[in-house]
Each structure stands twice: as C-alpha cells, then as structure tokens.
Scaffold this motif. Sequence first.
Motif, mmCIF file in Angstrom:
data_model
loop_
_atom_site.group_PDB
_atom_site.id
_atom_site.type_symbol
_atom_site.label_atom_id
_atom_site.label_comp_id
_atom_site.label_asym_id
_atom_site.label_seq_id
_atom_site.Cartn_x
_atom_site.Cartn_y
_atom_site.Cartn_z
ATOM 1 N N ALA A 137 0.832 -1.211 0.000
ATOM 2 C CA ALA A 137 0.000 0.000 0.000
ATOM 3 C C ALA A 137 0.862 1.255 0.000
ATOM 4 N N LEU A 138 1.928 1.228 0.748
ATOM 5 C CA LEU A 138 2.844 2.373 0.778
ATOM 6 C C LEU A 138 3.440 2.615 -0.601
ATOM 7 N N SER A 163 -6.352 0.827 -6.888
ATOM 8 C CA SER A 163 -5.337 0.501 -5.879
ATOM 9 C C SER A 163 -5.961 0.403 -4.496
ATOM 10 N N TRP A 164 -6.821 1.352 -4.182
ATOM 11 C CA TRP A 164 -7.486 1.343 -2.882
ATOM 12 C C TRP A 164 -8.360 0.094 -2.737
ATOM 13 N N GLY A 165 -9.097 -0.256 -3.774
ATOM 14 C CA GLY A 165 -9.916 -1.458 -3.737
ATOM 15 C C GLY A 165 -9.088 -2.716 -3.583
ATOM 16 N N LEU A 166 -7.939 -2.762 -4.241
ATOM 17 C CA LEU A 166 -7.049 -3.915 -4.128
ATOM 18 C C LEU A 166 -6.517 -4.060 -2.705
ATOM 19 N N VAL A 167 -6.127 -2.958 -2.094
ATOM 20 C CA VAL A 167 -5.602 -3.004 -0.725
ATOM 21 C C VAL A 167 -6.701 -3.430 0.250
ATOM 22 N N VAL A 168 -7.905 -2.914 0.066
ATOM 23 C CA VAL A 168 -9.013 -3.301 0.942
ATOM 24 C C VAL A 168 -9.345 -4.777 0.774
ATOM 25 N N LEU A 169 -9.366 -5.261 -0.461
ATOM 26 C CA LEU A 169 -9.648 -6.678 -0.716
ATOM 27 C C LEU A 169 -8.581 -7.574 -0.085
ATOM 28 N N LEU A 170 -7.321 -7.213 -0.249
ATOM 29 C CA LEU A 170 -6.244 -8.013 0.343
ATOM 30 C C LEU A 170 -6.292 -7.980 1.864
ATOM 31 N N ALA A 171 -6.632 -6.836 2.450
ATOM 32 C CA ALA A 171 -6.759 -6.753 3.906
ATOM 33 C C ALA A 171 -7.915 -7.616 4.397
ATOM 34 N N TYR A 172 -9.012 -7.621 3.663
ATOM 35 C CA TYR A 172 -10.146 -8.475 4.024
ATOM 36 C C TYR A 172 -9.735 -9.948 3.985
ATOM 37 N N LEU A 173 -9.057 -10.348 2.916
ATOM 38 C CA LEU A 173 -8.648 -11.748 2.792
ATOM 39 C C LEU A 173 -7.620 -12.128 3.854
ATOM 40 N N LEU A 174 -6.811 -11.172 4.267
ATOM 41 C CA LEU A 174 -5.775 -11.448 5.258
ATOM 42 C C LEU A 174 -6.334 -11.571 6.665
ATOM 43 N N PHE A 175 -7.285 -10.709 7.020
ATOM 44 C CA PHE A 175 -7.746 -10.641 8.400
ATOM 45 C C PHE A 175 -9.097 -11.291 8.655
ATOM 46 N N ARG A 176 -9.682 -11.950 7.675
ATOM 47 C CA ARG A 176 -10.975 -12.593 7.911
ATOM 48 C C ARG A 176 -10.793 -13.816 8.805
ATOM 49 N N ARG A 177 -11.830 -14.102 9.520
ATOM 50 C CA ARG A 177 -11.828 -15.262 10.416
ATOM 51 C C ARG A 177 -12.292 -16.488 9.656
ATOM 52 N N PRO A 178 -11.651 -17.638 9.878
ATOM 53 C CA PRO A 178 -12.083 -18.861 9.174
ATOM 54 C C PRO A 178 -13.390 -19.413 9.714
#
Length: 58
Positions: A12-13, A43-58
């Motif tokens: 993101a940076l 870019s903003w949508g990509l970062v939000v999508l990746l953050a969602y996939l990273l921090f979602r609970r299984p």
Amino acid sequence: MKERALALFLLALFLFLFPVSLVFPAPLGPQGLPPLYLYLYVSWGLVVLLAYLLFRRP
C-alpha cells in the motif's frame, strides 16, 4: 500473519507514494475518465480486498 500484514502495508505504501504523475502523463484515459482517479480507486480497492482476505476469520 505479521509478515503478511507488513507486506500488505509495504504494498500500500508503494502504491500510494509512487510518483503517479510519471505513470499517467495523459490527462484523459479510456472513455474520458482521468487515469489518476482510476489508478487510485483500483489501488485502494485492491488493498481493501487483500486486507479483508488477510484478516478474515475462518
């Protein structure tokens, strides 16, 4: 987990601090839309999508 979060932060940076004016010299892009705005929103949508996939609970 921390390594992936750090990688996402660095991505993101890079996406938002890169001199965008060098990438898009033309004022109008496809269909008359400014390419700078398209780049920022995608870019903003990509970062939000990746953050969602990273921090979602299984």
